[in-house]
Design an enzyme around this catalytic site. Structure first.
Site, short mmCIF file in Angstrom:
data_model
loop_
_atom_site.label_atom_id
_atom_site.label_comp_id
_atom_site.label_asym_id
_atom_site.label_seq_id
_atom_site.Cartn_x
_atom_site.Cartn_y
_atom_site.Cartn_z
N LYS A 52 0.30 -0.79 0.21
CA LYS A 52 0.30 0.16 0.16
C LYS A 52 0.99 1.09 0.30
O LYS A 52 0.55 2.06 -0.56
CB LYS A 52 -0.82 -0.03 1.03
CG LYS A 52 -2.52 -1.24 1.01
CD LYS A 52 -2.88 -1.59 2.54
CE LYS A 52 -3.18 -2.35 2.43
NZ LYS A 52 -4.33 -3.30 3.02
N GLN A 96 -5.05 -2.23 9.53
CA GLN A 96 -5.01 -3.63 8.47
C GLN A 96 -5.08 -4.61 9.74
O GLN A 96 -5.16 -4.34 10.82
CB GLN A 96 -3.17 -3.19 8.39
CG GLN A 96 -2.67 -5.04 8.05
CD GLN A 96 -3.59 -5.14 6.51
OE1 GLN A 96 -3.23 -4.18 5.53
NE2 GLN A 96 -3.81 -5.78 6.01
N ASP A 119 -11.60 2.09 3.68
CA ASP A 119 -12.11 0.20 2.74
C ASP A 119 -13.18 0.26 2.57
O ASP A 119 -13.38 -1.05 2.49
CB ASP A 119 -11.25 -0.74 4.50
CG ASP A 119 -9.74 -1.06 4.10
OD1 ASP A 119 -9.37 -1.66 2.51
OD2 ASP A 119 -9.30 -1.62 5.64
#
Ligand code: NAD
Length: 282
Positions: A52, A96, A119
């Site tokens: 990322k 995460q 997300d």
């Protein structure tokens, strides 16, 4: 022989488009910023977080990395998320997953501001998607829509069967295909006659989490097959949820593993950062 849907190429096109947008925003004095939080040092998570960061660097998005020890308490993590929620110079927040077992993932996801939920996992983002309103969309399913559109696959009116009903892939995928006017069927572990149902599909999307589970017996001749799965197979190579060598000869188009859906997830995360309400001012 099926046409190969090249996720590597399409994700590169998207990232290059985003690079141009990020440069324009920078010229106007706005640097897009993504905060990435990792708790503990799970090796797979470290690889994902690293990828990322690399994508941010490529596009010109500023990334702030928070690498917290495994011993971080839920309270400490929530405090950090709240601080980032309040910062005007942070446009997206990503925590995460998975988190260590002493931290409740749902509570953390619900603490991220829906305006920074890149997300697309916050209940408000999921709710907006389900009623067709603007909001962040989960990156993997959003990437699959881009793969289909950019490969000239017609979706409207088509029979779409999705195998898998997880919150991050199967369910949002179904809502997105519905938004594109497909006729959608969702299959799951209790579905009866899975082969027959899957064989109805013009577009078959497989997110079952079982290596090479779907064979040609599940696929109608000429179907488009999207394989979301990613596994390390017994021979050490990466493989998907679909037995590629068996399905490819009868499909009209298919995604490979690796190089299909996988690269699209990060590209859409980058897209979400640039599309954040903070940036768009809406
Ligand atoms: P999950 O394990 O949360 O969900 C699997 C789903 O499959 C469940 O809804 C379950 O009901 C269904 N299922 C299980 N056995 C079944 C059976 N015998 N018949 C019918 N349905 C069955 O998985 P997930 O998080 O949705 O991920 C699915 C796959 O996609 C995994 O391999 C995962 O690694 C991969 N994945 C890839 C990406 C990417 O970026 N490429 C992103 C997310 C997930």
């Amino acid at each position: 022989m099926a046409k190969l849907i090249d996720g590597k190429l399409i994700s590169k096109q998207i990232k290059d488009e985003l690079k141009v947008e990020a440069a324009k925003l920078k010229e106007a004095g706005r640097e897009v910023t993504l905060a990435v939080i990792q708790v503990g040092n799970d090796p797979a998570s470290t690889v994902y977080v690293g990828n990322k960061k690399k994508a941010c660097d490529y596009i010109g998005i500023r990334s702030l990395a928070y690498e917290l020890p495994e011993s971080t308490t839920q309270e400490e993590l929530l405090k950090l998320v709240e601080e980032l929620n309040d910062r005007d110079d942070v446009d997206g927040i990503l925590v995460q997953l998975p988190l260590p077992s002493h931290i409740d993932e749902d509570t953390v996801i619900r603490t991220i501001s829906p305006k920074k939920d890149v997300d697309g996992f916050h209940p408000q983002s999921v709710g907006a998607l389900s009623i067709g309103q603007k909001g962040f969309v989960s990156c993997t399913p959003a990437g699959i829509i881009e793969l289909l559109k950019r490969s000239d696959v017609d979706i409207e009116g088509k029979e779409c069967v999705i195998i898998g009903r997880s919150n991050i892939v199967g369910k949002p995928m179904a809502l997105l295909m519905l938004r594109e006017n497909a006729t959608v069927t969702i299959c799951h572990s209790r579905t009866k006659n899975l082969k027959e149902v899957a064989k109805r599909a013009d577009i078959l999307i497989v997110a079952i989490g079982k290596p090479e589970f779907v064979t040609s017996e599940y696929v109608k001749e000429g179907a488009v097959v999207i394989d979301v799965g990613i596994h390390r197979c017994d021979n050490g190579k990466l493989c998907g949820d679909v037995l590629f060598s068996d399905v490819e000869p009868i499909a009209s188009a298919i995604t490979p593993v690796p190089g299909g859906v996988g690269p699209m997830t990060i590209a859409m995360l980058m897209h979400n950062c640039i599309d954040a309400p903070n940036i768009r001012q809406d």
